[in-house]
Design a protein around this motif. Structure first.
Motif, PDB file in Angstrom:
ATOM      1  N   ALA A  85       0.824  -1.205   0.000  1.00 53.45           N
ATOM      2  CA  ALA A  85       0.000   0.000   0.000  1.00 53.45           C
ATOM      3  C   ALA A  85       0.862   1.260   0.000  1.00 53.45           C
ATOM      4  O   ALA A  85       0.536   2.254  -0.666  1.00 53.45           O
ATOM      5  N   VAL A  86       1.977   1.225   0.720  1.00 51.03           N
ATOM      6  CA  VAL A  86       2.891   2.371   0.736  1.00 51.03           C
ATOM      7  C   VAL A  86       3.601   2.504  -0.605  1.00 51.03           C
ATOM      8  O   VAL A  86       3.656   3.584  -1.197  1.00 51.03           O
ATOM      9  N   GLU A  87       4.141   1.389  -1.100  1.00 52.02           N
ATOM     10  CA  GLU A  87       4.923   1.425  -2.341  1.00 52.02           C
ATOM     11  C   GLU A  87       4.089   1.885  -3.530  1.00 52.02           C
ATOM     12  O   GLU A  87       4.588   2.580  -4.431  1.00 52.02           O
ATOM     13  N   GLU A  88       2.812   1.519  -3.550  1.00 56.39           N
ATOM     14  CA  GLU A  88       1.937   1.882  -4.670  1.00 56.39           C
ATOM     15  C   GLU A  88       1.242   3.219  -4.457  1.00 56.39           C
ATOM     16  O   GLU A  88       0.413   3.625  -5.289  1.00 56.39           O
ATOM     17  N   GLY A  89       1.585   3.916  -3.371  1.00 52.49           N
ATOM     18  CA  GLY A  89       0.995   5.216  -3.119  1.00 52.49           C
ATOM     19  C   GLY A  89      -0.466   5.172  -2.723  1.00 52.49           C
ATOM     20  O   GLY A  89      -1.184   6.177  -2.843  1.00 52.49           O
ATOM     21  N   MET A  90      -0.931   4.022  -2.241  1.00 48.33           N
ATOM     22  CA  MET A  90      -2.330   3.895  -1.845  1.00 48.33           C
ATOM     23  C   MET A  90      -2.606   4.538  -0.489  1.00 48.33           C
ATOM     24  O   MET A  90      -3.747   4.878  -0.178  1.00 48.33           O
ATOM     25  N   ASN A  95     -10.595   2.431   1.191  1.00 48.50           N
ATOM     26  CA  ASN A  95      -9.336   2.734   1.873  1.00 48.50           C
ATOM     27  C   ASN A  95      -9.623   3.603   3.102  1.00 48.50           C
ATOM     28  O   ASN A  95      -9.814   4.807   3.012  1.00 48.50           O
ATOM     29  N   TYR A  96      -9.646   2.959   4.268  1.00 50.21           N
ATOM     30  CA  TYR A  96     -10.069   3.640   5.499  1.00 50.21           C
ATOM     31  C   TYR A  96      -9.018   4.599   6.048  1.00 50.21           C
ATOM     32  O   TYR A  96      -9.304   5.351   6.979  1.00 50.21           O
ATOM     33  N   ILE A  97      -7.821   4.593   5.505  1.00 50.09           N
ATOM     34  CA  ILE A  97      -6.816   5.581   5.909  1.00 50.09           C
ATOM     35  C   ILE A  97      -7.007   6.873   5.122  1.00 50.09           C
ATOM     36  O   ILE A  97      -7.036   7.971   5.681  1.00 50.09           O
ATOM     37  N   MET A  98      -7.170   6.761   3.817  1.00 54.14           N
ATOM     38  CA  MET A  98      -7.358   7.947   2.986  1.00 54.14           C
ATOM     39  C   MET A  98      -8.804   8.435   3.022  1.00 54.14           C
ATOM     40  O   MET A  98      -9.072   9.609   2.760  1.00 54.14           O
ATOM     41  N   LYS A  99      -9.717   7.518   3.339  1.00 55.41           N
ATOM     42  CA  LYS A  99     -11.134   7.876   3.490  1.00 55.41           C
ATOM     43  C   LYS A  99     -11.627   7.348   4.830  1.00 55.41           C
ATOM     44  O   LYS A  99     -12.275   6.295   4.899  1.00 55.41           O
ATOM     45  N   PRO A 100     -11.304   8.046   5.910  1.00 51.50           N
ATOM     46  CA  PRO A 100     -11.628   7.537   7.253  1.00 51.50           C
ATOM     47  C   PRO A 100     -13.102   7.204   7.448  1.00 51.50           C
ATOM     48  O   PRO A 100     -13.427   6.339   8.271  1.00 51.50           O
ATOM     49  N   ALA A 101     -13.987   7.834   6.716  1.00 54.00           N
ATOM     50  CA  ALA A 101     -15.415   7.549   6.877  1.00 54.00           C
ATOM     51  C   ALA A 101     -15.750   6.099   6.531  1.00 54.00           C
ATOM     52  O   ALA A 101     -16.791   5.586   6.965  1.00 54.00           O
ATOM     53  N   SER A 102     -14.884   5.426   5.773  1.00 49.62           N
ATOM     54  CA  SER A 102     -15.138   4.031   5.398  1.00 49.62           C
ATOM     55  C   SER A 102     -14.672   3.052   6.469  1.00 49.62           C
ATOM     56  O   SER A 102     -14.926   1.846   6.353  1.00 49.62           O
TER      57      SER A 102
END
Length: 297
Positions: free
Chosen positions: A185-190, A241-248
């Motif tokens: 997830a880090v390497e792919e910029g997710m 993606n609950y890190i980039m979209k915490p509402a999920s």
């Protein structure tokens, strides 16, 4: 604690933090943070039916995994880091003579007040040292999400070994951190950060690659290993993606609970455990669980 922490790879393969807080700082931090505030992102005042069923099932799964190795009912059971007391209660319900240790009494008093007399609140390491000095031995020891918190994991495991009786077993759970999925997830910029690196909450970071060799190095024989639901898979899809979209995040967590309870209802705990044993072997799962005994027992 306003300390600037950095990652440090250990010779054993797991990641630690530098600098380390002092034992006094950490003890105060735990006592003020865990199971004291009425609600946090991790612990709550109350749980709904789904959450309670999931917590109970997870404890039942641990007890089922232990059943192949631990002595008969009535044996002694030490839960190190008893938290809210769900595992302590599961063992008590099965007839074990239980003792729980934690820095705070809040969790057990809230959810299982009838077990308060079997719970020792205060510095867990001081309590363990006192038990060692008293010659106390236990047939089953458990620690759920404890090892990642300690300053000196070798010391902690050494204390656990000293309170394990003949042929005793020890079940421990830690987060699967710096895992393959997280790294991808880090390497792919997710995701834009290593969100799991959260000192002083967590000071040590283990995963499926390094936990077993580390335990073997510390004088244990691993007899079982399984993971749990790989909620980090949601990081690989932009809408979940609950890190980039915490509402999920809430939906991801509830999907995890529904998924696991569905499996147990239809197939039972043994097949549930087999499912997650297979996941452990390929490095997948948010938490990882191992059952060990002393080498040579």
């Amino acid at each position: 604690m306003s300390i600037q922490y950095e990652k440090l790879q250990t010779p054993e393969g797991y990641v630690t933090t530098t600098p380390q807080p002092t034992p006094e700082q950490l003890s105060r931090f735990y006592a003020e943070t865990y199971y004291q505030a009425p609600q946090s992102s991790t612990y709550q005042v109350s749980y709904d039916e789904l959450e309670l069923n999931y917590k109970k099932m997870k404890c039942d799964a641990t007890m089922q995994a232990l059943s192949g190795y631990c002595p008969e009912e009535g044996s002694s059971f030490l839960d190190i880091g008893a938290g809210e007391g769900f595992l302590l209660n599961a063992a008590h319900q099965r007839g074990f003579d239980v003792t729980g240790l934690d820095f705070s009494a809040y969790g057990v008093a809230k959810f299982f007040p009838e077990l308060s007399s079997r719970h020792v609140a205060g510095d867990v390491f001081a309590s363990l040292r006192e038990f060692v000095a008293q010659g106390r031995k236990y047939d089953v020891c458990t620690s759920t999400n404890v090892l990642e918190h300690v300053i000196d994991p070798d010391m902690f495991l050494g204390l656990v070994k000293k309170v394990m009786g003949p042929n005793a077993v020890f079940a421990l759970t830690v987060p699967n951190d710096f895992s393959d999925i997280q790294r991808l997830a880090v390497e792919e910029g997710m995701i834009d950060r290593e969100f799991w690196f959260v000192p002083p909450h967590h000071l040590q970071y283990f995963n499926t690659d390094n936990l077993v060799p580390y335990l073997v190095k510390n004088g244990f024989e691993v007899v079982d290993a399984f993971s749990d639901f790989p909620v980090d898979l949601y990081l690989l899809h932009s809408e979940s993606n609950y890190i980039m979209k915490p509402a999920s995040g809430r939906d991801a967590n509830r999907a995890r609970m529904h998924h696991d309870l569905m499996i147990v209802r239809k197939y039972g705990l043994d097949r549930y455990l087999d499912y997650y044993r297979a996941m452990f072997k390929v490095g997948i799962g948010r938490d990882i669980n191992v059952i060990v005994r002393l080498a040579g027992d």
